[in-house]
Design a protein around this motif. Structure first.
Motif, short mmCIF file in Angstrom:
data_model
loop_
_atom_site.label_atom_id
_atom_site.label_comp_id
_atom_site.label_asym_id
_atom_site.label_seq_id
_atom_site.Cartn_x
_atom_site.Cartn_y
_atom_site.Cartn_z
N GLU A 47 0.84 -1.21 0.00
CA GLU A 47 0.00 0.00 0.00
C GLU A 47 0.88 1.26 0.00
O GLU A 47 0.65 2.20 -0.77
CB GLU A 47 -0.90 -0.03 1.24
N SER A 104 2.88 6.79 -6.82
CA SER A 104 1.91 7.76 -7.35
C SER A 104 2.37 9.18 -7.05
O SER A 104 2.28 10.06 -7.90
CB SER A 104 0.52 7.53 -6.73
N GLY A 116 -8.52 4.11 5.51
CA GLY A 116 -7.91 3.87 4.21
C GLY A 116 -7.43 5.13 3.52
O GLY A 116 -6.79 5.08 2.48
N ARG A 117 -7.71 6.28 4.11
CA ARG A 117 -7.24 7.53 3.51
C ARG A 117 -5.93 7.97 4.16
O ARG A 117 -5.45 7.30 5.07
CB ARG A 117 -8.30 8.63 3.60
N ILE A 169 -10.39 8.78 0.48
CA ILE A 169 -10.04 7.36 0.43
C ILE A 169 -9.72 6.95 -1.01
O ILE A 169 -8.71 6.33 -1.28
CB ILE A 169 -11.20 6.49 0.99
N ASN A 170 -10.60 7.33 -1.93
CA ASN A 170 -10.41 6.95 -3.33
C ASN A 170 -9.66 8.06 -4.07
O ASN A 170 -10.21 8.72 -4.95
CB ASN A 170 -11.76 6.67 -3.99
N TYR A 171 -8.41 8.24 -3.72
CA TYR A 171 -7.60 9.27 -4.36
C TYR A 171 -7.17 8.81 -5.75
O TYR A 171 -7.14 7.62 -6.05
CB TYR A 171 -6.38 9.61 -3.51
N THR A 172 -6.84 9.77 -6.58
CA THR A 172 -6.29 9.49 -7.90
C THR A 172 -5.05 10.37 -8.09
O THR A 172 -4.83 11.32 -7.32
CB THR A 172 -7.30 9.82 -9.02
N ARG A 207 -11.16 15.91 1.03
CA ARG A 207 -11.85 14.64 1.31
C ARG A 207 -13.24 14.58 0.70
O ARG A 207 -13.73 13.49 0.39
CB ARG A 207 -11.96 14.42 2.82
N LYS A 249 -15.79 15.19 -2.33
CA LYS A 249 -15.72 15.30 -3.78
C LYS A 249 -16.23 16.66 -4.27
O LYS A 249 -17.25 17.15 -3.80
CB LYS A 249 -16.53 14.16 -4.42
#
Length: 197
Positions: free
Chosen positions: A117, A124, A144-145, A160-163, A188, A190
């Motif tokens: 992880e 990235s 998870g963030r 959490i769902n970073y790009t 955090r 969107k």
């Protein structure tokens, strides 16, 4: 006839990439292939060298008729992972490096001992527009963030769902004059930026 005359028997092994001392140690470890036919060396024989924790890449060259050249590309420190009282250096090969932690100016990671992880996130970050050298700490949370503490005192909170696009966007924000006095940039939620001065 050439084979019978030992023309293709390995006579010399040259190792490069590490210190002279380490190169010599590695050369001694594989002396058992001296006098073996250079054409019939099996890749599996070198697996233990490819799997070394201090190695990122290994190039093996056969210099005919009888010279074997091993050129190591050493792994470089990527971050320091703090797990309770232990400090572990993670290399750019994704493996633990057996080196001292205090001599490197690299980010310190808290809150995770998951090398995969951490390694994925760091790659990235390194390929993003955010200056990797400006990162002081990376803090993982159970959700998870993660947060990033920059050396200038700014904290960036990621979802959490970073790009990689979000990471690039954060780099743009910290250079924006509107955020010059912000100590926390919260990404955090969107499509929303929250800043704290």
């Amino acid at each position: 006839n050439f084979i019978n005359a030992n023309l293709f028997s390995i006579k010399h092994i040259y190792v490069s990439g590490f210190s002279n001392e380490k190169n010599n140690i590695i050369a001694k470890q594989i002396e058992d292939i001296l006098e073996k036919n250079i054409f019939f060396l099996e890749k599996n024989y070198f697996k233990k060298l490819f799997d070394r924790n201090d190695t990122k890449y290994l190039n093996i060259k056969k210099n005919y008729p009888n010279i074997l050249i091993l050129d190591f590309i050493p792994a470089k420190p990527l971050c320091i992972i703090q797990i309770r009282d232990n400090m572990i250096v993670l290399g750019d090969n994704g493996k633990k490096l057996d080196i001292k932690t205090e001599i490197y100016n690299i980010p310190i990671v808290f809150g995770s001992d998951n090398f995969i992880e951490i390694f994925y996130l760091l790659n990235s970050l390194k390929s993003s527009k955010l200056e990797y050298s400006e990162i002081k700490n990376i803090i993982f949370f159970k959700s998870g963030r993660f947060d990033i503490d920059l050396k200038n005192g700014v904290v960036i909170k990621f979802p959490i769902n970073y790009t990689e696009e979000i990471i690039d966007y954060s780099s743009k924000l910290i250079r924006d004059k509107k955020f010059a006095d912000s100590k926390i940039i919260d990404l955090r939620i969107k499509n929303r930026i929250i800043k704290y001065d």
